[in-house]
Design a protein around this motif. Sequence first.
Motif, short mmCIF file in Angstrom:
data_model
loop_
_atom_site.label_atom_id
_atom_site.label_comp_id
_atom_site.label_asym_id
_atom_site.label_seq_id
_atom_site.Cartn_x
_atom_site.Cartn_y
_atom_site.Cartn_z
N GLU A 13 0.81 -1.22 0.00
CA GLU A 13 0.00 0.00 0.00
C GLU A 13 0.84 1.27 0.00
N LEU A 14 2.15 1.14 0.15
CA LEU A 14 3.00 2.33 0.25
C LEU A 14 3.14 3.04 -1.09
N SER A 15 3.28 4.35 -1.01
CA SER A 15 3.55 5.15 -2.19
C SER A 15 4.08 6.50 -1.73
N GLY A 16 4.60 7.29 -2.65
CA GLY A 16 5.04 8.64 -2.31
C GLY A 16 6.52 8.73 -2.01
N ALA A 41 9.94 3.74 4.46
CA ALA A 41 8.82 3.03 5.09
C ALA A 41 8.83 1.57 4.68
N PHE A 42 9.17 1.30 3.42
CA PHE A 42 9.22 -0.07 2.93
C PHE A 42 10.28 -0.87 3.69
N LEU A 43 11.45 -0.26 3.90
CA LEU A 43 12.51 -0.93 4.63
C LEU A 43 12.14 -1.18 6.09
N ALA A 44 11.41 -0.23 6.68
CA ALA A 44 10.99 -0.41 8.07
C ALA A 44 10.05 -1.61 8.20
N LEU A 45 9.12 -1.74 7.26
CA LEU A 45 8.20 -2.88 7.28
C LEU A 45 8.94 -4.18 6.95
N ASP A 46 9.92 -4.09 6.07
CA ASP A 46 10.72 -5.27 5.73
C ASP A 46 11.45 -5.79 6.97
N GLU A 47 12.03 -4.87 7.71
CA GLU A 47 12.73 -5.26 8.94
C GLU A 47 11.77 -5.90 9.93
N GLU A 48 10.60 -5.29 10.09
CA GLU A 48 9.61 -5.82 11.04
C GLU A 48 9.17 -7.22 10.63
N PHE A 49 9.00 -7.44 9.33
CA PHE A 49 8.58 -8.75 8.81
C PHE A 49 9.61 -9.82 9.17
N HIS A 50 10.88 -9.53 8.89
CA HIS A 50 11.91 -10.55 9.10
C HIS A 50 12.19 -10.81 10.58
N GLU A 88 20.20 0.27 -2.01
CA GLU A 88 20.74 -0.22 -3.27
C GLU A 88 19.79 -1.23 -3.90
N ALA A 89 19.31 -2.15 -3.09
CA ALA A 89 18.40 -3.18 -3.61
C ALA A 89 17.11 -2.58 -4.12
N LEU A 90 16.56 -1.63 -3.36
CA LEU A 90 15.26 -1.07 -3.73
C LEU A 90 15.34 -0.09 -4.88
N SER A 91 16.56 0.32 -5.26
CA SER A 91 16.70 1.24 -6.38
C SER A 91 16.51 0.54 -7.73
N LEU A 92 16.53 -0.79 -7.72
CA LEU A 92 16.37 -1.53 -8.97
C LEU A 92 14.91 -1.56 -9.40
N PRO A 93 14.66 -1.45 -10.71
CA PRO A 93 13.28 -1.50 -11.19
C PRO A 93 12.59 -2.80 -10.78
N GLN A 94 11.36 -2.67 -10.36
CA GLN A 94 10.50 -3.80 -10.02
C GLN A 94 10.90 -4.53 -8.75
N ARG A 95 11.91 -4.06 -8.02
CA ARG A 95 12.32 -4.80 -6.82
C ARG A 95 11.26 -4.73 -5.73
N HIS A 96 10.54 -3.61 -5.66
CA HIS A 96 9.48 -3.51 -4.65
C HIS A 96 8.45 -4.63 -4.84
N SER A 97 7.95 -4.77 -6.06
CA SER A 97 6.92 -5.78 -6.32
C SER A 97 7.48 -7.18 -6.15
N ALA A 98 8.76 -7.38 -6.48
CA ALA A 98 9.37 -8.70 -6.32
C ALA A 98 9.48 -9.07 -4.85
N VAL A 99 9.89 -8.12 -4.01
CA VAL A 99 9.99 -8.38 -2.58
C VAL A 99 8.63 -8.75 -2.00
#
Length: 218
Positions: free
Chosen positions: A125-128, A134-143, A172-183
């Motif tokens: 649901e993240l955008s902006g 925010a994506f990395l914060a949720l990623d950390e919480e998930f793991h 670095e990882a999130l700067s790649l195209p489509q990495r958000h959707s892949a994660v």
Amino acid sequence: MPRLTGVGAVERPKTLSRSAYLGIQQAIRDGAIIQGTLYSENELAETLGMSRTPVREALIALAREGLVEIESQRGFRLRQLSDAQRWEVFDLRLLLEPYVARKLAECATEDGVRRLTELVDGQEELSGADLQSAFLALDEEFHLLMPQLVGLERSHDILVSLRGAMWLMGFEALSLPQRHSAVIAEHRAIVAAIAAHDPDAAAGAAHEHIVKTAAAVS
């Protein structure tokens, strides 16, 4: 000696150095402090609204953890990880996180699955402008939630110790195209296997996710 009753623990207020530590740590995770830049301790202290001493103490603590390098009389910069150091982090994650996912799949509750799903939904649901931090914060919480759900305290502590290095690589990882959707897709595969109580599939999904993340920053 009789036991004391009716006496609650006193919550200690954060010291200035601890507040500085948490503020700098957050800035590193959020990408406000970036690779390749030398920062002034004095300017950082002004930004944080405190004297240089607690900021210095915080930076020394972060240097011990391998997050920053302090240059005497000049300032500090983020630590640049070598290829060997990067691969060590991912090798450790490959040993540990599939094990955690396997154990969780064996005993996951509906509430645990719901909490993991909510975190992945939150990522989707993240955008902006603040999407990456925010994506990395949720990623950390998930793991970090997965070992908590199964009561693997030592595994949780080891993964916490690796998060600093992941912050240095995360953008670095999130700067790649489509990495958000892949994660998001990789996280959903892990949760689906856990929900199905399929230990092999859960371990495999966790392994695949870490391999793809490593490839994104190599």
